[in-house]
Write a protein that holds these residues in place. Structure first.
Motif, short mmCIF file in Angstrom:
data_model
loop_
_atom_site.label_atom_id
_atom_site.label_comp_id
_atom_site.label_asym_id
_atom_site.label_seq_id
_atom_site.Cartn_x
_atom_site.Cartn_y
_atom_site.Cartn_z
N PRO A 122 43.49 71.33 85.15
CA PRO A 122 44.26 71.96 86.25
C PRO A 122 45.59 71.25 86.51
CG PRO A 122 41.97 71.70 86.88
CD PRO A 122 42.13 70.99 85.58
N ARG A 123 45.69 69.99 86.11
CA ARG A 123 46.95 69.24 86.28
C ARG A 123 47.97 69.59 85.20
NH1 ARG A 123 45.57 63.19 86.29
NH2 ARG A 123 47.83 63.06 86.31
N GLY A 124 47.55 70.40 84.22
CA GLY A 124 48.47 70.82 83.17
C GLY A 124 48.51 69.90 81.97
N LEU A 125 47.48 69.05 81.84
CA LEU A 125 47.39 68.18 80.68
C LEU A 125 46.38 68.77 79.70
CD1 LEU A 125 47.07 64.78 82.57
CD2 LEU A 125 49.12 65.67 81.50
N LYS A 126 46.55 68.46 78.44
CA LYS A 126 45.56 68.92 77.46
C LYS A 126 44.63 67.76 77.14
CE LYS A 126 46.21 72.03 74.13
NZ LYS A 126 46.64 72.66 72.87
N LYS A 127 43.34 68.02 77.33
CA LYS A 127 42.32 67.01 77.07
C LYS A 127 41.60 67.40 75.79
CE LYS A 127 39.79 65.81 80.71
NZ LYS A 127 38.66 65.79 81.67
N SER A 128 41.38 66.44 74.90
CA SER A 128 40.67 66.78 73.67
C SER A 128 39.46 65.88 73.50
CB SER A 128 41.58 66.69 72.47
OG SER A 128 41.68 65.38 72.01
N TYR A 129 38.35 66.51 73.18
CA TYR A 129 37.10 65.81 72.91
C TYR A 129 36.94 65.73 71.40
CZ TYR A 129 36.10 66.89 77.78
OH TYR A 129 36.16 67.00 79.15
N VAL A 130 37.03 64.52 70.85
CA VAL A 130 36.98 64.34 69.40
C VAL A 130 35.61 63.80 69.03
CG1 VAL A 130 38.02 63.19 67.41
CG2 VAL A 130 39.45 63.91 69.32
N ARG A 131 34.79 64.64 68.42
CA ARG A 131 33.44 64.25 68.00
C ARG A 131 33.56 63.57 66.64
NH1 ARG A 131 28.12 66.84 68.64
NH2 ARG A 131 26.70 65.30 67.77
N LEU A 132 33.09 62.33 66.56
CA LEU A 132 33.19 61.58 65.32
C LEU A 132 32.05 61.92 64.39
CD1 LEU A 132 34.21 58.05 66.63
CD2 LEU A 132 35.63 60.03 66.23
N SER A 133 32.28 61.75 63.08
CA SER A 133 31.22 62.03 62.11
C SER A 133 30.17 60.92 62.18
CB SER A 133 31.79 62.16 60.71
OG SER A 133 32.40 60.95 60.34
N LYS A 134 29.04 61.17 61.55
CA LYS A 134 27.88 60.25 61.63
C LYS A 134 28.22 58.85 61.11
CE LYS A 134 24.78 63.45 62.89
NZ LYS A 134 25.71 64.21 63.73
N ASP A 135 29.18 58.74 60.20
CA ASP A 135 29.51 57.44 59.59
C ASP A 135 30.17 56.48 60.58
OD1 ASP A 135 28.75 58.97 57.44
OD2 ASP A 135 30.81 59.34 56.78
N PHE A 136 30.79 57.05 61.63
CA PHE A 136 31.55 56.21 62.57
C PHE A 136 30.86 56.17 63.92
CE2 PHE A 136 34.52 57.86 59.47
CZ PHE A 136 35.21 56.72 59.09
N ASP A 137 30.99 55.00 64.57
CA ASP A 137 30.40 54.84 65.90
C ASP A 137 31.52 54.85 66.93
OD1 ASP A 137 28.41 54.42 67.82
OD2 ASP A 137 28.80 52.25 67.81
N ALA A 138 31.40 55.72 67.90
CA ALA A 138 32.45 55.89 68.91
C ALA A 138 32.65 54.61 69.72
CB ALA A 138 32.13 57.05 69.83
#
Length: 148
Positions: A122-138
């Motif tokens: 709502p503030r006009g920013l773009k938020k992105s949720y980046v799901r990592l592949s199984k090989d990498f740990d967030a």
């Protein structure tokens, strides 16, 4: 004398053919219209050959990997996502699309992402949720990036 006759006959024939070729064959007649509407006929469209370039310099791409990803989000909910669903949350440029975000994350942090979800806040920013592949740990990546 027989060959002379053939030659004359050949010349006459050639003259007749050339005369026939010089005449224009008229194909003008009334066209039978099968449609109710009239469509403008497609005429010759020549390719453009401009006398000078309209823009002196080519447009510079403003979205590079550093300007696409603005900063990682460090809220409680984003921390929960990092721990539970192997997902990093970034605030990104409003004009960036999912493919560009994926490529930028790959280049900046050397990680493979499974998928990218985006939303505009709502503030006009773009938020992105980046799901990592199984090989990498967030969690490891978040530590490296400096989120945690």
């Amino acid at each position: 004398s027989g060959s002379d006759k053939n030659k004359m006959a050949g010349k006459d024939k050639a003259a007749a053919v050339s005369k026939a070729l010089k005449k224009t064959v008229s194909k003008k007649g009334t066209r039978i219209h099968t449609r109710v509407h009239f469509y403008r006929p497609k005429t010759l469209a020549l390719p453009r050959k401009p006398q000078y370039v309209r823009r002196s310099t080519p447009k510079k791409t403003t979205l590079d990997k550093h300007s696409i990803i603005k900063y990682p989000l460090t809220t409680e909910s984003s921390m929960k996502l990092i721990e539970d669903s192997n997902t990093l949350v970034f605030i990104v440029d409003i004009k960036a699309n999912k493919r560009q975000i994926k490529a930028a994350v790959k280049e900046l942090y050397n990680i493979e992402c499974e998928k990218v979800n985006t939303l505009i806040t709502p503030r006009g920013l773009k938020k992105s949720y980046v799901r990592l592949s199984k090989d990498f740990d967030a969690l490891d990546v978040a530590n490296r990036v400096g989120v945690i």
